[in-house]
Every structure is written in structure tokens, then in C-alpha cells.
Design a protein around this motif. Structure first.
Motif, short mmCIF file in Angstrom:
data_model
loop_
_atom_site.label_atom_id
_atom_site.label_comp_id
_atom_site.label_asym_id
_atom_site.label_seq_id
_atom_site.Cartn_x
_atom_site.Cartn_y
_atom_site.Cartn_z
N ARG A 18 -25.66 22.07 -14.15
CA ARG A 18 -26.28 22.76 -15.22
C ARG A 18 -25.93 24.13 -15.07
O ARG A 18 -25.81 24.84 -16.21
N GLU A 76 -27.83 19.74 -23.11
CA GLU A 76 -28.86 20.61 -23.14
C GLU A 76 -28.35 21.78 -23.13
O GLU A 76 -29.03 22.85 -23.99
N TYR A 113 -26.61 23.05 -26.49
CA TYR A 113 -27.63 23.63 -27.64
C TYR A 113 -28.58 24.77 -27.13
O TYR A 113 -28.81 25.59 -28.14
N ARG A 114 -28.89 24.76 -25.92
CA ARG A 114 -29.58 25.67 -25.59
C ARG A 114 -28.84 27.06 -25.65
O ARG A 114 -29.52 28.13 -26.00
N ALA A 151 -30.46 16.73 -27.13
CA ALA A 151 -30.75 18.44 -27.08
C ALA A 151 -30.62 19.06 -28.53
O ALA A 151 -31.74 19.95 -28.66
#
Lengths: 387, 339
Positions: A13, A77, A80-81, A252
Motif C-alpha cells: 500500500r 484504494e 482512488y484516494r 474504492a
């Protein structure tokens, strides 16, 4: 059950976050339904590929990272974050790519996958026809074998991003005597072939996001056939399975919309609360986006343990498309009298991109199999109700 | 990240499911409505070790947690079990464990052995209070251990005849044994139990409506072949499909002491009760006039779903918690913030 991420998942991540923070364009790209925007998005695909972030679920030898489904969800995630651009080649990398890996010959994989990965070749779909929409097995476009070529005649429609795409994949009737889902063949067609006419169709936003494709004696080499002749339906169903599955609509995106909606409500709370239904809608949006995320993780874990997604995949399409509509409807309510304004209107203020999202949300319950078709599938195949 | 149950948890679920489905038929539920609680059924549950599932091993139980029990609670919902088993395993036993000390040491072995029923009552209400040997009653945010003989119970009929509800008054001299944290945890575990049962109830109603509409013919064909009926059922299937994971996550969060467990419980309760409410609405419609009768079994499950919707924190309570998290506490939300 363990609902925490492992060290490796967390490290992955962070690696994705770092790369995205350094590389996501600061200025939002133009819509990929414009010529300029399409080019910008194609360049973005090349950049993603350079960083090996383009197709993280693809195997490493094809430029991917061999990610499992949990890592895929984590990547999405972060994607899109970070507010990264939409994927102009999603029909290629998420739908055709996995199908090619499953059904393609070695030569086909070598020919198509690398250029798909770089964005050099952008793909569109050729499923629907004027008389084959929800009833996809009613396809009439013909592909006739002539030596080592197929000669294609007919018409496809609602082909998303066909206006500037390079290739089209679709189903054509190779056996003229056949009916319904028999006698169909899955064929890959270069859109610059002689005999092809692409007629753009403007969408609700006025941009040519999809198109009709006319085939007039278009000659395509036999080695552009994916799977066996007459087996197109089962090849296409694999594509549709992926489409309804996890790759295309990971949670997401909806969680980010829900987050923006909560922010929008918090900013405009005084005026928004004049309609007491708005707060309830905002809360429901967050609850449903979370439920979608939790359920997706659970499904991903089941699939990684060898389980399959069956007819319950149809619940997924209904859930996210109706959620998307509901979230944008709530945003329109909050924006009130300004909701009708485009963000570039001089006095629109901070209306943001909600109107675009609202228009696009109208398509969700229609494309990729209407929600009515999905409800039939749920009732008949998941619940076992009579046909 | 492993969002799934273990093989052992599933096997346990399956054996309990098989027992419940063969023993707790709709006829038996109706019989118990007529006769009142039946020691025979409770004895069967005790024999299977179910009253001791969450009791620690040193007190004669199986030492399992909320996550192990949540699948069983779902199965209790499927048969509309008219006994306070979910209450015992998910509320009474964990509350005794939290209180600890002599009270836990005395009562937990008796609960596991089936010698005593301990029940928790919040806000002046208690289920099956007349059958308990010990009541843990909330007043003013504190919990009191009360001998049922010293309490004044008044029966209040519920729409679900299986829910034997009592208002309760007790001597103000009773000493408080636990505070708001234990009371709150009891309510949350009760809400988890209600949510899990609601999943089972919703599934049962769908199964009944699918079976009924597959047989009932009008216009020469099964009414279940009409799209209007199919779509009613599909809509329930969608809401139910997306209510399960929130319930399982809430169970995991409670079992693991997650700092947001209370919010997770509220998410679960809202999702599961909404799915069950939609199941009731659409399944009575699918049954037509038969669904409005006492004779057809649907109402056994429908009524429990309606009753549980308001139990252990009503919709307003749980929505308030979501509202506080989102708009007051500024909970971090968005992509990547769920786990």
C-alpha cells in the motif's frame, strides 16, 4: 478471520501511495471522451506501465505484479484516494486481458497483451447491436470464413470509447444457420481496417463517449479469432463474468464518492438540513459504500480460497449502480439551485464535478446488462425461481 | 487479511443448523406459543453445549467468542428459535465475564450446565424474566444483580409471541455491580445477536416465498415465473447479500476489542434489520392473501424480524451513532479507511 492487513500488504500500500503521490498529474486530465483527453489518458497508461502499476494483477512477465485480489483492492484504494485518472483502456486490461490469458494462443498473447499494457492499443467492445441489447444472443452481425480471413458485415452499437480506440473485440455470427448463443465467434478487429465506419454518439454530457461501428466487408485474419469458431458465447461469458466481478468496480471509487458526499454535506449543512431526507441519504450512502467494501473483501477472500462467484455477482451490479445514483442524487439535493450548473459556468462557485457524476450515474443501471436482466438472473439462477 | 470463517466454525454451524432445522419446526414454534416455554427444548440446547459456547473453559464452557457464535445466531434466526439462547451466549455470558469475580465464578458454570438462566435487562425491560434465576438489570446507566423473586415483573405481549417481554421494577437498595461501559457492551452484543438473527430470518422468508411462488399457479403458470414477483425477491437478495459482511465484521470487532466495534455493530444492525424488513414486506406480498393469515407460517419469521428491529438499540439509536461518527467525531472515511 483476521481483518487486518499483513506487513507485506501494508508495505505494498505504501509503495503504491508513494508512486501515485509522485506521479498523478496535478491538473485533472481532460475527459477521455475528447480527442485531447483521450491522448492524455493514453499517455497516463504508458506512465502507469513504466512504473509497473498499470495491470498489477497481471503476471510479472507481462509487466504486472502478480497481485492477488486483496492487493488489487488495496491498489485501487490508493488509486482512488490519490485522485488518479480514469482508466481509458479498462475494456482491454480488465476485460479482454484476462480473457486472452485464459483463451488466447501464445502468439495472440504475445501480439496483444504488451501493447495493451502500454496503452499503445486501446480496446473497445462490440457486443450490442440495434436488435441485440438485453437479448445479446440475438446478434446478427456476420463473419464469413474466406480462406484465412473472416469477412465481417453488420453493425455494433453502444461501443464505449470506440471513437478513438484502436481495436474492437466482439461477437459475430459465423454460422448463418445458427440461432441464439450457438454459432457465435469471438473476434478481435482492428478499427483502422478498410470497410469500418465509426459513427460517434453523443452521450448526456454532449461528448461522444460511445459509438456505432459499421462493418462493410471488413477482412480480418483468422488468427484474430479468440477461442474456437462457434464458441464465442462461452468466451464472452467469461468476459462478462470479469466485468461484473471485482476488477472493474472495486469499492474504492464508491467509498471516495461517499467521502466527498459527507464533506459536501458537512460544508453545506445549514441549507442541506432544510430537507430532512438529505442527512439520511448521506448516511445511507456511507453505510452502503462500506457494506460494498466489506462484502467485496469477503468475496475476494472466498475466491482466493478457490471459490467461484456465481449468480450472486448480479447482486453486485445492482448494488453499486443504485448506490452511485443515490449518492449523486443526494449531492444534487445538497447543491440545490446550483446543482444544474456546469463547474465551468462563471458563477457556479464550488459545485465541483457532481453534475458530471450525476449524468454518468444514469448509465450504471443500464450498461453491462440492465438491472432488470440482473434481477432475472438473481431470481432464476441464485434463488431458483421458475423461468 | 482473511475475511472468512474457519472450517471448524463452519462445521459447528452446520451441525447446529441441522439440529435446529429438524427440531425447531414451525409446528413446534406454534406449540410453544400455546404452551409457553418448554423445559424439554432448553434441555436439548444444554445437551448440545450451546448454553456454554461462550463460557470460558475453566467454568465448564467451550471458551468461544462472538465470532464463533455469530453463525449460530444466524441459524437461530432461520428457525425463529423461541428460547433465549442468543441472549445467553451473546449478552448474559459476556456480561458476567466482564463483571468477573464471585458473580462470574458462581453463575457461569451454572449457565453452561443449564442449571440457571441469567438474563440482562436494559432500560426497564427484560425478556423471559420470569424464567431467570438471576437478572442483571440496568438502571441509571448502572447494572444491578437482582434476584428475580425480589423484582416486580409485568408481562407485556409482543407481536412475536416467542418474545416474552416484561417490564421490571426492583428494590432501589440493590448495589450496582457494573457501569456504563458494561451496559453499553451488553447492548452492542444484543444488537449483534439481533442483526445475526435478522439475516437468518430474512433468508427464511425468502426461501418460503420462493417455494410458495414456485407452486402457486395463476394464469396457468407458477406466479414465481412473473417478473414482478421475481424482482421483489431479487431486491431482498441484494440487500441481504450486502448485509452479511457487516454483521460478520461487527462480530470480529467485538471479539477482538476493536476501538470502533460499537460503530461496526450499528452498521451491522441497520443493514441486517433493513434487509429483514424488506424481506418481510416483499415476502408477504409474494404470498398474497395467504401471507396475511395466521395459518401460513410466514408470520412466525416476519414478526420476529419486526420485533428485533427495535430491540437492543432501535433504528434511531444506531443511526445516531453513525451520525455522530460521521459528522461529530470526523471519523476518517473513504478508500482505504475501512479496516
Amino acid at each position: 478471520m483476521d481483518l487486518t492487513f499483513s506487513k507485506q500488504q501494508f508495505a505494498f500500500r505504501m509503495e503504491a501511495r508513494e508512486w501515485l503521490e509522485a506521479n498523478v498529474p496535478e491538473e485533472k486530465l481532460k475527459s477521455f471522451d475528447t480527442e485531447d483527453g483521450f491522448r492524455q489518458h493514453r499517455e497516463w497508461e504508458a506512465k502507469l506501465n513504466e512504473g509497473r502499476w498499470g495491470m498489477v494483477t497481471w503476471p510479472e512477465e507481462l509487466g504486472g505484479r502478480g497481485c492477488d485480489l486483496i492487493e488489487w483492492l488495496v491498489f485501487e484504494e490508493e488509486y482512488y484516494r490519490a485522485g488518479a485518472p480514469l482508466r481509458v483502456n479498462q475494456n482491454g486490461i480488465f476485460l479482454l486481458g484476462p480473457t486472452l490469458m485464459e483463451y488466447g494462443t501464445e502468439a495472440q498473447k504475445a501480439r496483444f497483451l504488451p501493447k495493451m499494457a502500454t496503452g499503445e492499443e486501446i480496446w473497445c467492445q462490440g457486443w450490442s447491436e440495434p436488435n441485440a441489447g438485453s437479448d445479446m444472443a440475438a446478434i446478427r452481425s456476420r463473419a464469413e470464413l474466406d480462406g484465412d480471413h473472416y469477412v465481417i458485415n453488420g453493425q455494433k452499437t453502444w461501443s464505449t470509447r470506440a471513437v478513438w480506440a484502436d481495436w474492437c473485440f466482439g461477437m459475430f455470427r459465423t454460422d448463418p444457420e445458427s440461432e441464439r448463443h450457438r454459432g457465435l465467434t469471438f473476434i478481435l478487429v482492428p478499427l483502422d481496417s478498410p470497410g469500418i465506419t465509426v459513427r460517434p454518439i453523443p452521450q448526456l454530457d454532449g461528448l461522444p463517449g460511445f459509438a456505432e461501428i459499421f462493418f462493410d466487408d471488413v477482412r480480418v485474419p483468422v488468427d484474430c479469432r479468440l477461442g474456437a469458431e462457434g464458441e464465442g458465447w462461452s468466451v464472452a461469458m467469461a468476459t462478462a463474468g470479469f466485468e461484473r466481478g471485482l476488477l472493474l468496480r472495486s469499492p474504492a471509487r464508491f467509498q471516495e464518492t461517499a467521502r466527498r458526499l459527507v464533506d459536501l454535506y458537512a460544508t453545506h449543512r445549514d441549507s442541506a438540513d432544510r430537507d430532512p431526507g438529505v442527512k439520511a441519504a448521506v448516511m445511507q450512502a456511507w453505510l452502503d459504500a462500506e457494506a460494498y467494501c466489506l462484502t467485496t473483501y469477503q468475496t475476494a477472500c472466498r475466491m482466493m480460497a478457490g471459490g467461484k462467484i456465481g449468480a450472486e455477482a448480479s447482486t453486485n451490479k445492482i448494488f453499486w449502480s443504485e448506490l452511485d445514483q443515490a449518492m449523486h442524487a443526494a449531492a444534487m439535493s445538497i447543491l440545490g439551485a446550483r446543482a444544474e450548473l456546469w463547474p465551468h459556468a462563471p458563477d457556479a462557485g464550488d459545485v465541483g464535478g457532481w453534475l458530471d457524476g450525476w449524468l454518468f450515474a444514469q448509465s450504471g443501471p443500464i450498461y453491462a446488462g440492465t438491472n432488470e436482466i440482473q434481477r432475472n438472473i438473481i431470481a432464476e439462477r441464485m434463488l431458483g425461481m421458475p423461468r | 487479511m482473511h475475511f472468512d470463517f474457519t472450517e471448524d466454525q463452519r462445521l459447528f454451524r452446520d451441525s447446529v443448523r441441522n439440529f435446529l432445522r429438524s427440531e425447531i419446526t414451525s409446528e413446534r414454534v406454534r406449540g410453544l406459543w400455546e404452551s409457553g416455554p418448554d423445559t424439554a427444548l432448553w434441555s436439548q440446547l444444554v445437551e448440545l453445549g450451546l448454553t456454554g459456547v461462550t463460557v470460558p473453559e475453566e467454568h465448564g464452557g467451550l471458551g468461544m467468542d462472538e465470532l464463533d457464535f455469530v453463525l449460530l445466531a444466524e441459524q437461530c434466526g432461520y428457525v425463529a428459535l423461541p428460547e433465549p439462547l442468543v441472549h445467553t451466549a451473546l449478552v448474559a455470558v459476556p456480561t458476567l465475564k466482564e463483571i468477573g469475580g464471585g458473580l462470574a465464578a458462581t453463575w457461569l458454570p451454572r449457565v453452561a450446565a443449564g442449571d440457571a438462566l441469567v438474563l440482562v435487562g436494559l432500560a426497564g425491560w427484560v425478556e423471559d424474566g420470569d424464567r431467570a434465576q438471576l437478572l442483571l438489570l440496568e438502571r441509571g446507566g448502572e447494572l444491578h444483580a437482582v434476584d428475580p423473586d425480589a423484582a416486580e415483573l409485568r408481562a407485556n405481549a409482543s407481536v412475536d409471541p416467542s418474545r416474552r417481554l416484561f417490564t421490571v421494577r426492583f428494590n432501589s437498595a440493590a448495589e450496582a455491580i457494573a457501569g456504563t461501559a458494561v451496559v453499553g457492551a451488553a447492548r452492542d452484543r444484543g444488537a449483534l445477536g439481533a442483526a445475526a438473527q435478522s439475516l437468518g430470518l430474512a433468508q427464511r422468508m425468502v426461501d418460503m416465498a420462493v417455494a410458495y411462488t414456485g407452486e402457486r399457479k395463476q394464469f396457468g403458470k407458477p406466479v414465481g415465473s412473473f417478473q414482478a414477483v421475481k424482482h421483489h425477491m431479487a431486491n431482498v437478495a441484494v440487500r441481504l447479500e450486502y448485509a452479511r459482511a457487516p454483521v460478520y465484521r461487527a462480530a470480529w470487532s467485538l471479539a477482538n476489542g476493536h476501538p470502533r466495534a460499537a460503530l461496526h455493530v450499528s452498521q451491522a444492525k441497520l443493514a441486517a434489520c433493513e434487509a429483514a424488513a424488506l424481506a418481510a414486506k416483499n415476502c408477504i406480498q409474494a404470498h398474497g392473501a395467504m401471507g396475511y393469515t395466521w395459518e401460513v407460517d410466514l408470520h412466525i419469521y416476519m414478526k420476529k424480524a419486526w420485533a428485533l428491529a427495535g430491540a437492543w438499540g432501535d433504528t434511531g439509536f444506531h443511526k445516531q451513532r453513525v451520525s455522530d461518527a460521521l459528522f461529530e467525531d470526523k471519523l476518517p472515511i473513504g478508500a482505504g479507511a475501512t479496516f
